[in-house]
Design an enzyme around this catalytic site. Sequence first.
Site: not given
Ligand SMILES: O=C[C@H](O)COP(=O)(O)O
Length: 292
Positions: A134, A197, A233
């Site tokens: 990513d 994403k 995503k």
């Molecule tokens: O890529 C994923 C995100 O960093 C997750 O974010 P979150 O901690 O708000 O679920």
Amino acid sequence: MEETEQLLEKYEPAFEKVPECPVNWDLSALKTEENLKKIFSFIDLTTLNSTDSANSVQDFCDKLVSFEKDFPDMPMVGAVCVYPVFASVLKARLKNIDVNRAVVSAGFPSSQTYLDLKVLETKKALDFGANEIDIVISVGEFLEGNHEFVMEEIKRIKSEMGDAHLKVILETGALTSIENIWEASIIAMEAGADFIKTSTGKISPAATPEAAWVMVHAIKAYHETTGKVIGFKPAGGISTSEDALIYFKLVKDILGEEWLTSERFRIGASRLVNNLLSDISELQGKPFSPYF
Ligand SMILES: O=C[C@H](O)COP(=O)(O)O
């Protein structure tokens, strides 16, 4: 005219046809055990904290391995997502379960480093065991209109990745307009993103239905034009079943049932798993205590 400007011009008519994003989402019929289990299988279970360590990531992985035994009726999540230095931990601890090993790379989350370091970081993460990467676009360059720069960076990183999947984060909360989100989506897909994403989860706003709406329409337009299948995503701030169901509905309605697979749809989240498990248990009439 530069290549990226020609590309964006080609997709402009499709952008003009994107309908308004709905304000209200009727999710009542969607909150079923089957759908919540599907959503569970789309999660990129994420830990991206400054306090993460080899030990904490090891424990995180071991929990998932136990989960498979403790919840035999549940699917596995789509991937585990960590910082690059922990790629080898994923490889060692997840070898007996069927889950992807995702790593954030290329100067995540700001993307403010040299391209050769972005490439090196990515190659090292893959060498140490990641099979998904990513990365974040160079948001500042994009906002200055340096579209060619953004496209070339992504292409270069992708060219060093072999068969591994690339997810390109647009950081939609910083892109200031719906048109920018559309253009960043098109550039990322053309440059070789397997997924686009929304967000890093490190700035606010993170994922929003409005940003997702535009991105999913861009994926549809790109598929209709090129035949290429690009995944979606949403990530950042998605913590309840209802949050996740909005994105589920949006993907289902715009891209169709065939996008409801972990090959084409992921949800990046650090806090969603327990809430989904709790809601699934409630629908099954079973007691639940937080597992993760
Ligand atoms: O890529 C994923 C995100 O960093 C997750 O974010 P979150 O901690 O708000 O679920």
